[in-house]
Design a protein around this motif. Structure first.
Motif, PDB file in Angstrom:
ATOM      1  N   ASP A 267      46.206  -4.734  42.564  1.00 14.85           N
ATOM      2  CA  ASP A 267      46.101  -6.003  42.103  1.00 14.85           C
ATOM      3  C   ASP A 267      46.428  -7.074  41.097  1.00 14.85           C
ATOM      4  O   ASP A 267      46.886  -7.948  41.068  1.00 14.85           O
ATOM      5  CB  ASP A 267      44.373  -6.987  41.941  1.00 14.85           C
ATOM      6  CG  ASP A 267      43.365  -5.494  43.159  1.00 14.85           C
ATOM      7  OD1 ASP A 267      44.732  -6.195  44.521  1.00 14.85           O
ATOM      8  OD2 ASP A 267      42.962  -5.309  43.262  1.00 14.85           O
ATOM      9  N   VAL A 268      46.844  -5.790  39.702  1.00 16.75           N
ATOM     10  CA  VAL A 268      47.551  -6.522  38.662  1.00 16.75           C
ATOM     11  C   VAL A 268      48.101  -5.064  38.504  1.00 16.75           C
ATOM     12  O   VAL A 268      48.062  -3.410  38.455  1.00 16.75           O
ATOM     13  CB  VAL A 268      45.976  -6.364  37.717  1.00 16.75           C
ATOM     14  CG1 VAL A 268      47.008  -6.196  36.161  1.00 16.75           C
ATOM     15  CG2 VAL A 268      45.329  -7.443  37.977  1.00 16.75           C
ATOM     16  N   VAL A 269      49.432  -5.778  37.600  1.00 19.12           N
ATOM     17  CA  VAL A 269      50.229  -4.050  36.894  1.00 19.12           C
ATOM     18  C   VAL A 269      50.897  -4.776  35.585  1.00 19.12           C
ATOM     19  O   VAL A 269      50.374  -5.925  35.018  1.00 19.12           O
ATOM     20  CB  VAL A 269      51.501  -4.461  37.409  1.00 19.12           C
ATOM     21  CG1 VAL A 269      52.764  -3.689  37.005  1.00 19.12           C
ATOM     22  CG2 VAL A 269      51.791  -3.751  39.312  1.00 19.12           C
ATOM     23  N   ALA A 270      49.946  -3.542  34.884  1.00 18.07           N
ATOM     24  CA  ALA A 270      50.049  -3.551  33.602  1.00 18.07           C
ATOM     25  C   ALA A 270      51.561  -3.509  32.757  1.00 18.07           C
ATOM     26  O   ALA A 270      51.869  -2.215  33.066  1.00 18.07           O
ATOM     27  CB  ALA A 270      49.538  -2.708  32.654  1.00 18.07           C
ATOM     28  N   MET A 271      52.262  -4.175  32.842  1.00 11.65           N
ATOM     29  CA  MET A 271      54.406  -4.120  32.370  1.00 11.65           C
ATOM     30  C   MET A 271      54.148  -3.938  31.415  1.00 11.65           C
ATOM     31  O   MET A 271      54.450  -4.708  30.092  1.00 11.65           O
ATOM     32  CB  MET A 271      54.619  -5.015  33.315  1.00 11.65           C
ATOM     33  CG  MET A 271      56.311  -5.283  33.513  1.00 11.65           C
ATOM     34  SD  MET A 271      56.888  -3.581  34.910  1.00 11.65           S
ATOM     35  CE  MET A 271      56.695  -4.459  35.808  1.00 11.65           C
TER      36      MET A 271
ATOM     37  N   ALA B  72      54.601 -13.782  34.289  1.00 12.80           N
ATOM     38  CA  ALA B  72      53.633 -12.918  34.146  1.00 12.80           C
ATOM     39  C   ALA B  72      52.834 -13.232  34.148  1.00 12.80           C
ATOM     40  O   ALA B  72      52.742 -14.761  33.594  1.00 12.80           O
ATOM     41  CB  ALA B  72      54.416 -11.923  33.164  1.00 12.80           C
ATOM     42  N   ASP B  73      51.516 -12.917  34.245  1.00 11.95           N
ATOM     43  CA  ASP B  73      49.733 -13.457  33.701  1.00 11.95           C
ATOM     44  C   ASP B  73      49.681 -13.753  32.789  1.00 11.95           C
ATOM     45  O   ASP B  73      48.591 -14.114  32.476  1.00 11.95           O
ATOM     46  CB  ASP B  73      48.868 -13.299  34.651  1.00 11.95           C
ATOM     47  CG  ASP B  73      49.934 -13.813  36.656  1.00 11.95           C
ATOM     48  OD1 ASP B  73      49.818 -15.229  37.374  1.00 11.95           O
ATOM     49  OD2 ASP B  73      50.588 -12.419  37.429  1.00 11.95           O
ATOM     50  N   GLY B  74      50.230 -12.979  32.163  1.00 10.17           N
ATOM     51  CA  GLY B  74      49.922 -12.503  30.841  1.00 10.17           C
ATOM     52  C   GLY B  74      50.069 -11.415  29.608  1.00 10.17           C
ATOM     53  O   GLY B  74      51.385 -10.899  30.416  1.00 10.17           O
TER      54      GLY B  74
ATOM     55  N   VAL C 202      42.989 -11.472  34.419  1.00  9.45           N
ATOM     56  CA  VAL C 202      43.550 -12.003  34.875  1.00  9.45           C
ATOM     57  C   VAL C 202      43.648 -11.750  36.707  1.00  9.45           C
ATOM     58  O   VAL C 202      44.444 -12.947  37.881  1.00  9.45           O
ATOM     59  CB  VAL C 202      45.484 -11.009  34.345  1.00  9.45           C
ATOM     60  CG1 VAL C 202      46.290 -10.899  35.467  1.00  9.45           C
ATOM     61  CG2 VAL C 202      45.681 -11.716  33.270  1.00  9.45           C
ATOM     62  N   ALA C 203      42.842 -10.662  37.518  1.00 12.76           N
ATOM     63  CA  ALA C 203      43.053 -10.284  38.553  1.00 12.76           C
ATOM     64  C   ALA C 203      41.649 -11.245  39.249  1.00 12.76           C
ATOM     65  O   ALA C 203      42.260 -11.549  40.468  1.00 12.76           O
ATOM     66  CB  ALA C 203      42.435  -8.772  38.543  1.00 12.76           C
ATOM     67  N   ALA C 204      41.345 -11.662  38.512  1.00 10.43           N
ATOM     68  CA  ALA C 204      40.356 -12.866  39.363  1.00 10.43           C
ATOM     69  C   ALA C 204      40.594 -14.179  38.658  1.00 10.43           C
ATOM     70  O   ALA C 204      40.480 -15.547  39.338  1.00 10.43           O
ATOM     71  CB  ALA C 204      38.788 -12.997  38.467  1.00 10.43           C
ATOM     72  N   GLY C 205      41.800 -14.167  38.328  1.00 11.55           N
ATOM     73  CA  GLY C 205      42.988 -15.573  38.740  1.00 11.55           C
ATOM     74  C   GLY C 205      42.898 -16.352  37.076  1.00 11.55           C
ATOM     75  O   GLY C 205      44.180 -17.198  37.372  1.00 11.55           O
ATOM     76  N   GLY C 206      42.800 -15.484  36.100  1.00 17.87           N
ATOM     77  CA  GLY C 206      42.802 -16.532  34.884  1.00 17.87           C
ATOM     78  C   GLY C 206      44.323 -15.880  34.270  1.00 17.87           C
ATOM     79  O   GLY C 206      44.997 -15.462  34.747  1.00 17.87           O
TER      80      GLY C 206
ATOM     81  N   PRO D  56      53.043 -10.550  45.819  1.00 20.58           N
ATOM     82  CA  PRO D  56      53.213  -9.966  45.119  1.00 20.58           C
ATOM     83  C   PRO D  56      51.252  -9.536  43.605  1.00 20.58           C
ATOM     84  O   PRO D  56      50.750 -10.534  44.171  1.00 20.58           O
ATOM     85  CB  PRO D  56      54.098 -10.200  44.135  1.00 20.58           C
ATOM     86  CG  PRO D  56      54.751 -12.279  44.367  1.00 20.58           C
ATOM     87  CD  PRO D  56      53.784 -12.036  46.321  1.00 20.58           C
ATOM     88  N   PRO D  57      51.713  -8.414  42.718  1.00 19.45           N
ATOM     89  CA  PRO D  57      50.562  -8.360  42.151  1.00 19.45           C
ATOM     90  C   PRO D  57      51.003  -9.632  40.906  1.00 19.45           C
ATOM     91  O   PRO D  57      51.692 -10.060  40.759  1.00 19.45           O
ATOM     92  CB  PRO D  57      50.749  -6.847  41.665  1.00 19.45           C
ATOM     93  CG  PRO D  57      51.763  -6.418  41.302  1.00 19.45           C
ATOM     94  CD  PRO D  57      52.284  -7.497  42.866  1.00 19.45           C
TER      95      PRO D  57
END
Length: 193
Positions: free
Chosen positions: A23-27, A73-75, A93-97, A50-51
């Motif tokens: 669901d989320v990737v910590a990159m 990126a989402d964050g 982030v997984a919840a859409g924030g 994509p995650p």
């Protein structure tokens, strides 16, 4: 972060993310074969559905933050964040924030946007053919206003604002508000200050 490092070493973003379906990737920003910003672009470009991606680094560098957000990126998190903060950010982030506050995005976009706007960014915004109201909403988004604040400012309902925000994102081909705000600054549609 293990998935991001593993995938970068093997150049297998679509296989790793596609097979594991996170669901989320910590990159991580710094990796051996490909930096986290380019890896973010690769994941978002090649992985179906994509995650969400949170870029994590030890470096407090605006260029990294802006590059990561521009890449989709989402964050963005610093590795020195407390474990509880990292967990909270990944869940958000997984919840859409997103992990950045609107004011941070606004400041970054204003500082890094090309002056007076790149031809490509201007063309993207022109092709989007935003209505006058969508343009107003985008300008208010760029000021960091929430949907509720935009609704109050325009004296319309929150659901109406949500519809306009969705239309803006769709027309700009933006994944989220952050990408839309970056496009607004880079095109010169919104000016710093």
């Amino acid at each position: 972060m293990r998935l991001a490092t593993w995938a970068a070493r093997r150049g297998a973003w679509n296989t790793g993310c596609g097979w594991l379906r996170p669901d989320v990737v910590a990159m991580d920003v710094r990796m051996p074969l490909m930096d986290g910003i380019e890896a973010t672009r690769a994941v978002l470009r090649t992985v179906p559905d994509p995650p969400k991606i949170v870029v994590v680094t030890t470096f407090e560098n605006d260029a990294y933050v802006y590059g990561a957000l521009r890449a989709g990126a989402d964050g963005f998190l610093l590795k020195r964040a407390r474990p509880a903060e990292i967990v909270h950010a990944l869940r958000a982030v997984a919840a859409g924030g997103s992990v950045l506050f609107p004011s941070s995005v606004r400041e970054l976009a204003a500082a890094h946007a090309q002056e007076p706007g790149s031809a490509e960014a201007r063309e993207t915004l022109r092709r989007a053919a935003l209505t006058d109201r969508e343009g107003q909403v985008l300008r208010l988004m760029a000021r960091g206003l929430s949907n509720a604040e935009i609704a109050t400012h325009l004296t319309v309902g929150t659901e109406t604002v949500k519809s306009h925000v969705s239309a803006v994102l769709s027309k700009l081909g933006a994944r989220d508000r952050t990408q839309a705000v970056i496009a607004a600054y880079e095109s010169g549609f919104v000016s710093p200050g």
